[in-house]
Design a protein around this motif. Sequence first.
Motif, PDB file in Angstrom:
ATOM      1  N   ILE A   5       1.170  -1.330   0.028  1.00 44.06           N
ATOM      2  CA  ILE A   5      -0.066   0.114   0.386  1.00 44.06           C
ATOM      3  C   ILE A   5       0.851   0.631   0.400  1.00 44.06           C
ATOM      4  CG2 ILE A   5      -1.885   1.386   1.178  1.00 44.06           C
ATOM      5  CD1 ILE A   5      -3.105  -1.726   2.286  1.00 44.06           C
ATOM      6  N   LEU A   6       0.415   2.054  -0.631  1.00 47.89           N
ATOM      7  CA  LEU A   6       1.261   3.374  -1.273  1.00 47.89           C
ATOM      8  C   LEU A   6       0.949   4.382  -0.838  1.00 47.89           C
ATOM      9  CD1 LEU A   6       3.550   2.778  -4.560  1.00 47.89           C
ATOM     10  CD2 LEU A   6       3.802   2.556  -1.829  1.00 47.89           C
ATOM     11  N   GLU A   7       1.026   5.463   0.411  1.00 50.57           N
ATOM     12  CA  GLU A   7       0.359   6.335   0.229  1.00 50.57           C
ATOM     13  C   GLU A   7       1.497   7.407  -0.260  1.00 50.57           C
ATOM     14  OE1 GLU A   7      -0.899   8.866   4.557  1.00 50.57           O
ATOM     15  OE2 GLU A   7       0.504   7.336   5.161  1.00 50.57           O
ATOM     16  N   GLY A   8       0.528   9.126  -0.883  1.00 45.19           N
ATOM     17  CA  GLY A   8       1.506   9.648  -1.883  1.00 45.19           C
ATOM     18  C   GLY A   8       1.437  10.882  -0.374  1.00 45.19           C
ATOM     19  N   VAL A  55      -3.472   6.935  -2.514  1.00 44.98           N
ATOM     20  CA  VAL A  55      -3.068   5.894  -2.277  1.00 44.98           C
ATOM     21  C   VAL A  55      -3.110   4.783  -3.335  1.00 44.98           C
ATOM     22  CG1 VAL A  55      -4.013   4.023  -1.259  1.00 44.98           C
ATOM     23  CG2 VAL A  55      -4.235   5.790   0.034  1.00 44.98           C
ATOM     24  N   ILE A  56      -2.074   3.755  -3.695  1.00 47.67           N
ATOM     25  CA  ILE A  56      -2.329   2.921  -4.244  1.00 47.67           C
ATOM     26  C   ILE A  56      -1.811   1.802  -3.598  1.00 47.67           C
ATOM     27  CG2 ILE A  56      -0.973   2.331  -6.586  1.00 47.67           C
ATOM     28  CD1 ILE A  56       0.118   4.865  -6.814  1.00 47.67           C
ATOM     29  N   VAL A  57      -2.523   0.552  -4.312  1.00 46.96           N
ATOM     30  CA  VAL A  57      -2.285  -0.944  -4.097  1.00 46.96           C
ATOM     31  C   VAL A  57      -1.633  -1.969  -5.245  1.00 46.96           C
ATOM     32  CG1 VAL A  57      -3.513  -3.026  -3.173  1.00 46.96           C
ATOM     33  CG2 VAL A  57      -4.878  -0.878  -1.952  1.00 46.96           C
ATOM     34  N   ALA A  65      12.129   1.357  -7.178  1.00 45.31           N
ATOM     35  CA  ALA A  65      12.032   1.975  -8.609  1.00 45.31           C
ATOM     36  C   ALA A  65      10.450   2.332  -9.101  1.00 45.31           C
ATOM     37  CB  ALA A  65      12.715   0.536  -9.406  1.00 45.31           C
ATOM     38  N   PHE A  66       9.484   1.479  -8.592  1.00 43.89           N
ATOM     39  CA  PHE A  66       8.183   1.843  -8.658  1.00 43.89           C
ATOM     40  C   PHE A  66       7.943   3.359  -8.565  1.00 43.89           C
ATOM     41  CE2 PHE A  66       3.719   2.591  -8.005  1.00 43.89           C
ATOM     42  CZ  PHE A  66       3.109   1.936  -8.639  1.00 43.89           C
ATOM     43  N   CYS A  67       8.533   3.692  -7.280  1.00 40.90           N
ATOM     44  CA  CYS A  67       8.040   5.111  -6.512  1.00 40.90           C
ATOM     45  C   CYS A  67       8.829   6.150  -7.398  1.00 40.90           C
ATOM     46  CB  CYS A  67       8.242   4.763  -5.089  1.00 40.90           C
ATOM     47  SG  CYS A  67       7.083   3.999  -4.122  1.00 40.90           S
ATOM     48  N   ARG A  68      10.283   5.477  -6.679  1.00 43.43           N
ATOM     49  CA  ARG A  68      11.043   6.572  -7.912  1.00 43.43           C
ATOM     50  C   ARG A  68      10.812   7.248  -9.260  1.00 43.43           C
ATOM     51  NH1 ARG A  68      15.165   3.302  -7.785  1.00 43.43           N
ATOM     52  NH2 ARG A  68      15.182   2.240  -8.923  1.00 43.43           N
ATOM     53  N   GLU A  69      10.777   6.323  -9.998  1.00 43.91           N
ATOM     54  CA  GLU A  69       9.778   6.278 -11.720  1.00 43.91           C
ATOM     55  C   GLU A  69       8.846   7.244 -11.537  1.00 43.91           C
ATOM     56  OE1 GLU A  69      11.638   5.649 -13.644  1.00 43.91           O
ATOM     57  OE2 GLU A  69      13.233   5.375 -12.485  1.00 43.91           O
ATOM     58  N   ASP A  70       7.617   8.091 -11.114  1.00 47.06           N
ATOM     59  CA  ASP A  70       6.513   7.701 -10.710  1.00 47.06           C
ATOM     60  C   ASP A  70       7.090   9.324 -11.054  1.00 47.06           C
ATOM     61  OD1 ASP A  70       4.491   9.631 -10.037  1.00 47.06           O
ATOM     62  OD2 ASP A  70       3.301   8.145  -8.958  1.00 47.06           O
ATOM     63  N   ARG A  81       4.088   6.306   1.739  1.00 48.65           N
ATOM     64  CA  ARG A  81       4.984   6.008   2.779  1.00 48.65           C
ATOM     65  C   ARG A  81       4.636   5.057   2.145  1.00 48.65           C
ATOM     66  NH1 ARG A  81       0.813   5.568   7.222  1.00 48.65           N
ATOM     67  NH2 ARG A  81       1.523   3.998   8.410  1.00 48.65           N
ATOM     68  N   VAL A  82       5.374   4.009   1.996  1.00 51.17           N
ATOM     69  CA  VAL A  82       5.508   2.253   2.011  1.00 51.17           C
ATOM     70  C   VAL A  82       4.940   1.157   2.566  1.00 51.17           C
ATOM     71  CG1 VAL A  82       6.437   0.692   0.567  1.00 51.17           C
ATOM     72  CG2 VAL A  82       7.125   2.869  -0.130  1.00 51.17           C
ATOM     73  N   LEU A  83       3.705   0.827   2.577  1.00 47.41           N
ATOM     74  CA  LEU A  83       3.811  -0.202   3.463  1.00 47.41           C
ATOM     75  C   LEU A  83       3.564  -2.018   2.950  1.00 47.41           C
ATOM     76  CD1 LEU A  83       1.112   2.026   5.332  1.00 47.41           C
ATOM     77  CD2 LEU A  83       3.176   0.743   5.828  1.00 47.41           C
ATOM     78  N   GLU A  84       4.339  -2.852   3.393  1.00 50.66           N
ATOM     79  CA  GLU A  84       4.469  -3.441   2.770  1.00 50.66           C
ATOM     80  C   GLU A  84       3.402  -4.873   3.499  1.00 50.66           C
ATOM     81  OE1 GLU A  84       7.076  -7.777   2.414  1.00 50.66           O
ATOM     82  OE2 GLU A  84       8.247  -5.971   2.057  1.00 50.66           O
ATOM     83  N   PHE A  85       2.817  -5.542   3.067  1.00 54.18           N
ATOM     84  CA  PHE A  85       1.655  -6.208   3.792  1.00 54.18           C
ATOM     85  C   PHE A  85       1.561  -7.488   2.883  1.00 54.18           C
ATOM     86  CE2 PHE A  85      -1.034  -4.949   0.082  1.00 54.18           C
ATOM     87  CZ  PHE A  85      -2.480  -5.522   0.307  1.00 54.18           C
ATOM     88  N   LYS A  86       1.338  -8.731   3.624  1.00 58.47           N
ATOM     89  CA  LYS A  86       0.383 -10.127   2.966  1.00 58.47           C
ATOM     90  C   LYS A  86      -0.825  -9.742   3.098  1.00 58.47           C
ATOM     91  CE  LYS A  86       1.538 -14.611   2.890  1.00 58.47           C
ATOM     92  NZ  LYS A  86       1.869 -16.210   3.507  1.00 58.47           N
TER      93      LYS A  86
END
Length: 100
Positions: A5-8, A55-57, A65-70, A81-86
Motif C-alpha cells: 500500500i503506497l500513501e502519497g 493511495v495505491i495498492v 524503482a516503482f516509486c522513484r519513476e513516478d 509512505r510504503v507499507l508492505e503487507f501480506k
Amino acid sequence: MKTYILEGIFQEGRPTGSAFQAHLKAHHQYLSKGFADGSILFSGPVTNREDCGGVIVVKSDDIEAFCREDPFVKNGVQTYRVLEFKLFDGQEGAKAWAGQ
C-alpha cells in the motif's frame, strides 16, 4: 512479487495550478501502465487530508524503482509512505490478483 500500500505525501500541502495539472496527467499516465500490466489493483486520491495525495495498492519486485519513476516523485510533488503487507483474506478478485 510483494504487495504494498503506497500513501502519497505531498511535499508542500495540496498543490494547485497548471504545473500540478501537468504532473497529475503524467502521474495518471504512469499508473495506467500498472493497470495495463496488472501490477496495480487500485488507486485514488485521499479526500480528507490536505497533506496526502493518494493511495495505491500495487505488486512489485522493486518498489523503490516503482516509486522513484513516478512523475510525482521525479518532480518533487510527493513522496511515498510504503507499507508492505501480506494478504490474509479478501474478495475473490483481490485474492486472485494477489496470487492466492
